[in-house]
Design a protein around this motif. Structure first.
Motif, PDB file in Angstrom:
ATOM      1  N   GLY A 108      -3.523  32.533 -26.279  1.00 32.64           N
ATOM      2  CA  GLY A 108      -3.944  33.739 -26.988  1.00 32.64           C
ATOM      3  C   GLY A 108      -3.433  35.012 -26.348  1.00 32.64           C
ATOM      4  N   TYR A 109      -3.031  34.947 -25.078  1.00 33.37           N
ATOM      5  CA  TYR A 109      -2.551  36.137 -24.372  1.00 33.37           C
ATOM      6  C   TYR A 109      -1.061  36.366 -24.583  1.00 33.37           C
ATOM      7  CZ  TYR A 109      -2.714  39.700 -20.710  1.00 33.37           C
ATOM      8  OH  TYR A 109      -2.681  40.883 -20.017  1.00 33.37           O
ATOM      9  N   GLU A 110      -0.362  35.380 -25.122  1.00 36.37           N
ATOM     10  CA  GLU A 110       1.072  35.525 -25.355  1.00 36.37           C
ATOM     11  C   GLU A 110       1.353  36.685 -26.316  1.00 36.37           C
ATOM     12  OE1 GLU A 110       2.226  31.672 -26.760  1.00 36.37           O
ATOM     13  OE2 GLU A 110       2.182  30.780 -24.762  1.00 36.37           O
ATOM     14  N   PRO A 111       2.477  37.405 -26.142  1.00 34.79           N
ATOM     15  CA  PRO A 111       3.642  37.078 -25.309  1.00 34.79           C
ATOM     16  C   PRO A 111       3.532  37.554 -23.855  1.00 34.79           C
ATOM     17  CG  PRO A 111       4.115  39.064 -26.520  1.00 34.79           C
ATOM     18  CD  PRO A 111       2.739  38.601 -26.963  1.00 34.79           C
ATOM     19  N   PHE A 112       2.388  38.112 -23.474  1.00 34.29           N
ATOM     20  CA  PHE A 112       2.230  38.594 -22.109  1.00 34.29           C
ATOM     21  C   PHE A 112       1.972  37.414 -21.175  1.00 34.29           C
ATOM     22  CE2 PHE A 112       0.139  42.131 -24.691  1.00 34.29           C
ATOM     23  CZ  PHE A 112       1.364  42.700 -25.015  1.00 34.29           C
ATOM     24  N   PRO A 113       2.455  37.483 -19.943  1.00 37.37           N
ATOM     25  CA  PRO A 113       2.330  36.351 -19.008  1.00 37.37           C
ATOM     26  C   PRO A 113       0.885  36.145 -18.538  1.00 37.37           C
ATOM     27  CG  PRO A 113       4.116  37.844 -18.360  1.00 37.37           C
ATOM     28  CD  PRO A 113       3.309  38.562 -19.381  1.00 37.37           C
ATOM     29  N   ALA A 114       0.525  34.877 -18.363  1.00 39.42           N
ATOM     30  CA  ALA A 114      -0.792  34.517 -17.828  1.00 39.42           C
ATOM     31  C   ALA A 114      -0.715  33.110 -17.271  1.00 39.42           C
ATOM     32  CB  ALA A 114      -1.868  34.610 -18.910  1.00 39.42           C
ATOM     33  N   ASN A 127       1.377  30.067 -19.565  1.00 38.38           N
ATOM     34  CA  ASN A 127       1.832  30.242 -20.946  1.00 38.38           C
ATOM     35  C   ASN A 127       3.330  30.549 -21.006  1.00 38.38           C
ATOM     36  OD1 ASN A 127       2.074  32.930 -20.219  1.00 38.38           O
ATOM     37  ND2 ASN A 127       0.487  33.685 -21.605  1.00 38.38           N
ATOM     38  N   ARG A 128       3.823  30.796 -22.206  1.00 33.55           N
ATOM     39  CA  ARG A 128       5.263  31.012 -22.381  1.00 33.55           C
ATOM     40  C   ARG A 128       5.730  32.321 -21.759  1.00 33.55           C
ATOM     41  NH1 ARG A 128       6.039  29.899 -28.711  1.00 33.55           N
ATOM     42  NH2 ARG A 128       4.071  31.066 -28.712  1.00 33.55           N
ATOM     43  N   GLY A 129       4.822  33.266 -21.592  1.00 37.02           N
ATOM     44  CA  GLY A 129       5.192  34.506 -20.925  1.00 37.02           C
ATOM     45  C   GLY A 129       5.599  34.262 -19.485  1.00 37.02           C
ATOM     46  N   ILE A 130       4.903  33.355 -18.809  1.00 34.20           N
ATOM     47  CA  ILE A 130       5.260  32.982 -17.443  1.00 34.20           C
ATOM     48  C   ILE A 130       6.560  32.204 -17.438  1.00 34.20           C
ATOM     49  CG2 ILE A 130       4.616  31.497 -15.513  1.00 34.20           C
ATOM     50  CD1 ILE A 130       3.087  34.060 -15.459  1.00 34.20           C
ATOM     51  N   THR A 131       6.707  31.267 -18.363  1.00 37.98           N
ATOM     52  CA  THR A 131       7.928  30.459 -18.441  1.00 37.98           C
ATOM     53  C   THR A 131       9.160  31.342 -18.595  1.00 37.98           C
ATOM     54  OG1 THR A 131       6.667  28.662 -19.478  1.00 37.98           O
ATOM     55  CG2 THR A 131       9.059  28.585 -19.682  1.00 37.98           C
ATOM     56  N   MET A 132       9.021  32.406 -19.380  1.00 34.93           N
ATOM     57  CA  MET A 132      10.128  33.335 -19.579  1.00 34.93           C
ATOM     58  C   MET A 132      10.558  33.967 -18.253  1.00 34.93           C
ATOM     59  SD  MET A 132       9.894  37.052 -21.418  1.00 34.93           S
ATOM     60  CE  MET A 132       8.783  37.547 -20.073  1.00 34.93           C
ATOM     61  N   LEU A 133       9.592  34.367 -17.426  1.00 39.09           N
ATOM     62  CA  LEU A 133       9.909  35.029 -16.167  1.00 39.09           C
ATOM     63  C   LEU A 133      10.560  34.072 -15.167  1.00 39.09           C
ATOM     64  CD1 LEU A 133       6.741  37.240 -15.587  1.00 39.09           C
ATOM     65  CD2 LEU A 133       8.962  37.947 -16.487  1.00 39.09           C
ATOM     66  N   LEU A 134      10.350  32.767 -15.345  1.00 42.26           N
ATOM     67  CA  LEU A 134      10.870  31.791 -14.388  1.00 42.26           C
ATOM     68  C   LEU A 134      12.322  31.395 -14.668  1.00 42.26           C
ATOM     69  CD1 LEU A 134       7.827  29.371 -13.942  1.00 42.26           C
ATOM     70  CD2 LEU A 134       8.404  31.440 -12.657  1.00 42.26           C
ATOM     71  N   GLU A 135      12.894  31.918 -15.711  1.00 42.73           N
ATOM     72  CA  GLU A 135      14.275  31.554 -16.046  1.00 42.73           C
ATOM     73  C   GLU A 135      15.225  31.939 -14.915  1.00 42.73           C
ATOM     74  OE1 GLU A 135      15.225  33.430 -19.710  1.00 42.73           O
ATOM     75  OE2 GLU A 135      13.765  32.276 -20.883  1.00 42.73           O
ATOM     76  N   GLY A 136      16.054  30.970 -14.488  1.00 46.81           N
ATOM     77  CA  GLY A 136      17.088  31.246 -13.509  1.00 46.81           C
ATOM     78  C   GLY A 136      16.689  31.107 -12.055  1.00 46.81           C
ATOM     79  N   ILE A 137      15.431  30.736 -11.750  1.00 47.48           N
ATOM     80  CA  ILE A 137      15.065  30.608 -10.344  1.00 47.48           C
ATOM     81  C   ILE A 137      15.457  29.211  -9.836  1.00 47.48           C
ATOM     82  CG2 ILE A 137      13.121  32.170 -10.723  1.00 47.48           C
ATOM     83  CD1 ILE A 137      11.240  29.844 -10.206  1.00 47.48           C
ATOM     84  N   ASP A 138      15.478  29.057  -8.535  1.00 45.88           N
ATOM     85  CA  ASP A 138      15.888  27.809  -7.892  1.00 45.88           C
ATOM     86  C   ASP A 138      15.047  26.638  -8.414  1.00 45.88           C
ATOM     87  OD1 ASP A 138      16.295  25.664  -6.031  1.00 45.88           O
ATOM     88  OD2 ASP A 138      17.038  27.144  -4.587  1.00 45.88           O
ATOM     89  N   GLU A 139      15.732  25.577  -8.866  1.00 48.65           N
ATOM     90  CA  GLU A 139      15.035  24.432  -9.443  1.00 48.65           C
ATOM     91  C   GLU A 139      14.089  23.757  -8.454  1.00 48.65           C
ATOM     92  OE1 GLU A 139      17.639  21.646 -11.250  1.00 48.65           O
ATOM     93  OE2 GLU A 139      18.450  23.062 -12.724  1.00 48.65           O
ATOM     94  N   SER A 140      14.389  23.856  -7.161  1.00 41.90           N
ATOM     95  CA  SER A 140      13.512  23.218  -6.171  1.00 41.90           C
ATOM     96  C   SER A 140      12.111  23.820  -6.194  1.00 41.90           C
ATOM     97  CB  SER A 140      14.107  23.357  -4.768  1.00 41.90           C
ATOM     98  OG  SER A 140      14.161  24.716  -4.358  1.00 41.90           O
ATOM     99  N   LEU A 141      12.008  25.074  -6.610  1.00 45.14           N
ATOM    100  CA  LEU A 141      10.704  25.731  -6.665  1.00 45.14           C
ATOM    101  C   LEU A 141       9.916  25.328  -7.908  1.00 45.14           C
ATOM    102  CD1 LEU A 141      11.825  29.311  -5.561  1.00 45.14           C
ATOM    103  CD2 LEU A 141      10.523  27.664  -4.191  1.00 45.14           C
ATOM    104  N   LEU A 142      10.582  24.664  -8.851  1.00 47.55           N
ATOM    105  CA  LEU A 142       9.915  24.276 -10.089  1.00 47.55           C
ATOM    106  C   LEU A 142       9.460  22.828 -10.086  1.00 47.55           C
ATOM    107  CD1 LEU A 142      12.266  26.057 -12.658  1.00 47.55           C
ATOM    108  CD2 LEU A 142      10.088  26.863 -11.719  1.00 47.55           C
ATOM    109  N   ARG A 143       9.645  22.150  -8.943  1.00 44.41           N
ATOM    110  CA  ARG A 143       9.147  20.778  -8.845  1.00 44.41           C
ATOM    111  C   ARG A 143       7.652  20.790  -8.589  1.00 44.41           C
ATOM    112  NH1 ARG A 143      13.892  19.498  -4.621  1.00 44.41           N
ATOM    113  NH2 ARG A 143      15.655  19.424  -6.083  1.00 44.41           N
ATOM    114  N   PRO A 144       6.903  19.918  -9.280  1.00 48.40           N
ATOM    115  CA  PRO A 144       5.448  19.888  -9.081  1.00 48.40           C
ATOM    116  C   PRO A 144       5.083  19.549  -7.638  1.00 48.40           C
ATOM    117  CG  PRO A 144       6.107  18.686 -11.057  1.00 48.40           C
ATOM    118  CD  PRO A 144       7.360  18.987 -10.301  1.00 48.40           C
TER     119      PRO A 144
END
Length: 270
Positions: A108-114, A127-144
């Motif tokens: 419900g907070y989209e498109p703003f990040p939360a 949410n998708r607002g956060i996903t947008m900001l993560l574009e292009g960062i090092d893949e190692s930081l995106l591993r669970p």
């Protein structure tokens, strides 16, 4: 199945711990006694170990001292009682309603990040607002498990794109330091020590200029797609949590700090 938080037996007595919490809150024995419907004499006896508090008294004093839920279990153990607050894994079936509610809130907070983080800043939902900001960062930081502090402060993460990185970095360190002052957590201390030793990204020593009209709160100014977005961060927690896991969850929302950021995010909506 819900499990009780596993805590090592305390070598420090409950009285000593309660006195430390009272001093931390800057409350006198008399004030605490009045709040807890007791007497200053009884509080003194508990703190010096001359009197063993009942389980009810431990919980009552902890409530009036605003002791975090995890530390209330530690107080109970130190007093010789079993912990009463469970620590339920987020993937437990009993947490389904909570997970659904959080996802609905973030969407419900989209498109703003939360996002939602736990006590170790591991991301539990975003949410998708956060996903947008993560574009292009090092893949190692995106591993669970994704960790919000590592993603933000690592040179391979968001750090190079945060225009006021020194201010934002200082804000995050102060936030972690306040948390460490309230709870004894070796994993959190290790995370704090790790991120403090990350090298500054190129240009990371720059301090942002806010012009003639400084913002009403410190913004995070981050570059995305050649445009600088500006956000004010707000954090919400659950009222009167009865579970250690829930007590340490935090919902962080990023409120656009200027009309330009709102307009840009609206353009990025699918």
């Amino acid at each position: 199945m819900t499990t009780v938080a596993a805590l090592a037996p305390e070598t420090t007595g409950a009285g000593t711990l309660l006195r430390a919490w009272r001093n931390r809150r800057n409350i006198s024995q008399l004030d605490l006694a009045l709040r807890a419907d007791s007497s200053a004499r009884h509080i003194s006896f508990i703190e010096t170990g001359r009197s063993r508090p009942s389980q009810e008294m431990v919980l009552r004093l902890a409530e009036h001292l605003d002791v975090p839920v995890r530390e209330r279990n530690a107080l109970l153990i130190a007093a010789g009682y079993a912990p009463v607050y469970p620590e339920t894994p987020m993937d437990d079936p009993s947490m389904q309603a909570l997970r659904t509610g959080m996802e609905r809130l973030l969407t419900g907070y989209e498109p703003f990040p939360a996002l939602v983080v736990d006590g170790m800043y591991n991301v539990q939902a975003a949410n998708r607002g956060i996903t947008m900001l993560l574009e292009g960062i090092d893949e190692s930081l995106l591993r669970p498990p994704l960790n919000a502090m590592r993603i933000t402060l690592h040179p391979g993460g968001l750090a190079p794109r945060i225009r006021n990185f020194l201010e934002w970095r200082g804000h995050l360190f102060a936030q972690m330091e306040r948390q460490l002052a309230l709870m004894r957590s070796s994993p959190l201390r290790a995370l704090y020590d790790e991120v403090r030793h990350y090298p500054l990204p190129e240009g990371g020593r720059e301090v942002a200029c806010f012009g003639e009209h400084p913002p009403f709160a410190l913004p995070m100014m981050i570059e995305h797609g050649g445009v600088v977005l500006s956000f004010i961060s707000t954090i919400a927690t659950f009222n009167t949590p009865m579970d250690v896991t829930v007590s340490e969850l935090a919902v962080e929302t990023f409120l656009p700090a200027d009309p330009e950021t709102v307009a840009q995010l609206r353009k990025l909506e699918p």
